[in-house]
Design a protein around this motif. Sequence first.
Motif: not given
Length: 206
Positions: A93-108
């Motif tokens: 249930e946290n995948n979407i919010s955490i993925s969105k947060e990580l997408s702001r950085y140079n992280i895959k």
Amino acid sequence: MSCDSKVNLDLTDKRPVKSIKIGDATEAALIEQELDLEIKHISGNTLYFYSDDQNTLSKLKDIGYQISDENPKQISFRIVKLLSKDRTSLSTENNISISKELSRYNIKTMIREKDHWIIYGALSDLSTIKNMGYMMEDFNSEIFPRMVKITVLSRNDVQIVNKLGVDIHSVEMEGNYPVIYGQAYDYQIDSMRVSEYRVEKINESL
């Protein structure tokens, strides 16, 4: 989560890094040979190299190159295991919010599992998210991409999937639609789903 303290995101090589723009790999090889450059890596048309030798830098300038100083932590990359944020599990249930947060950085995000994610990023960005409360540990194992079946609308879409770096094994027609069989990491699967391609993980639940 005491393992978080084991993650060392410091540079292993603290020499200054500079960069120049190049045309292709042949040009890079010539420069490396003629000027004895120690190349860190090449990304696109940018060549990153170690050097604080003024004679070498002057020679580069004399033949027309513009030299830029680089932040080594922004161009040095690591794979780590992401365990949680603020000691809260990386649950579905946290995948979407955490993925969105990580997408702001140079992280895959290479692979998402129920209790951890495997991520790849610049040392500067990994340090930033660590300071934000993300718990992580070193990861030194091999990463295996997922086997996938991708249904697209046209042959042009097959080329788009290829440009995403997906390892394409075969392309077959099912009715009017091309179907791609291959291997992909989770960040590539995310990109394909944004493009509204149908992605199925073979032998895995979605």
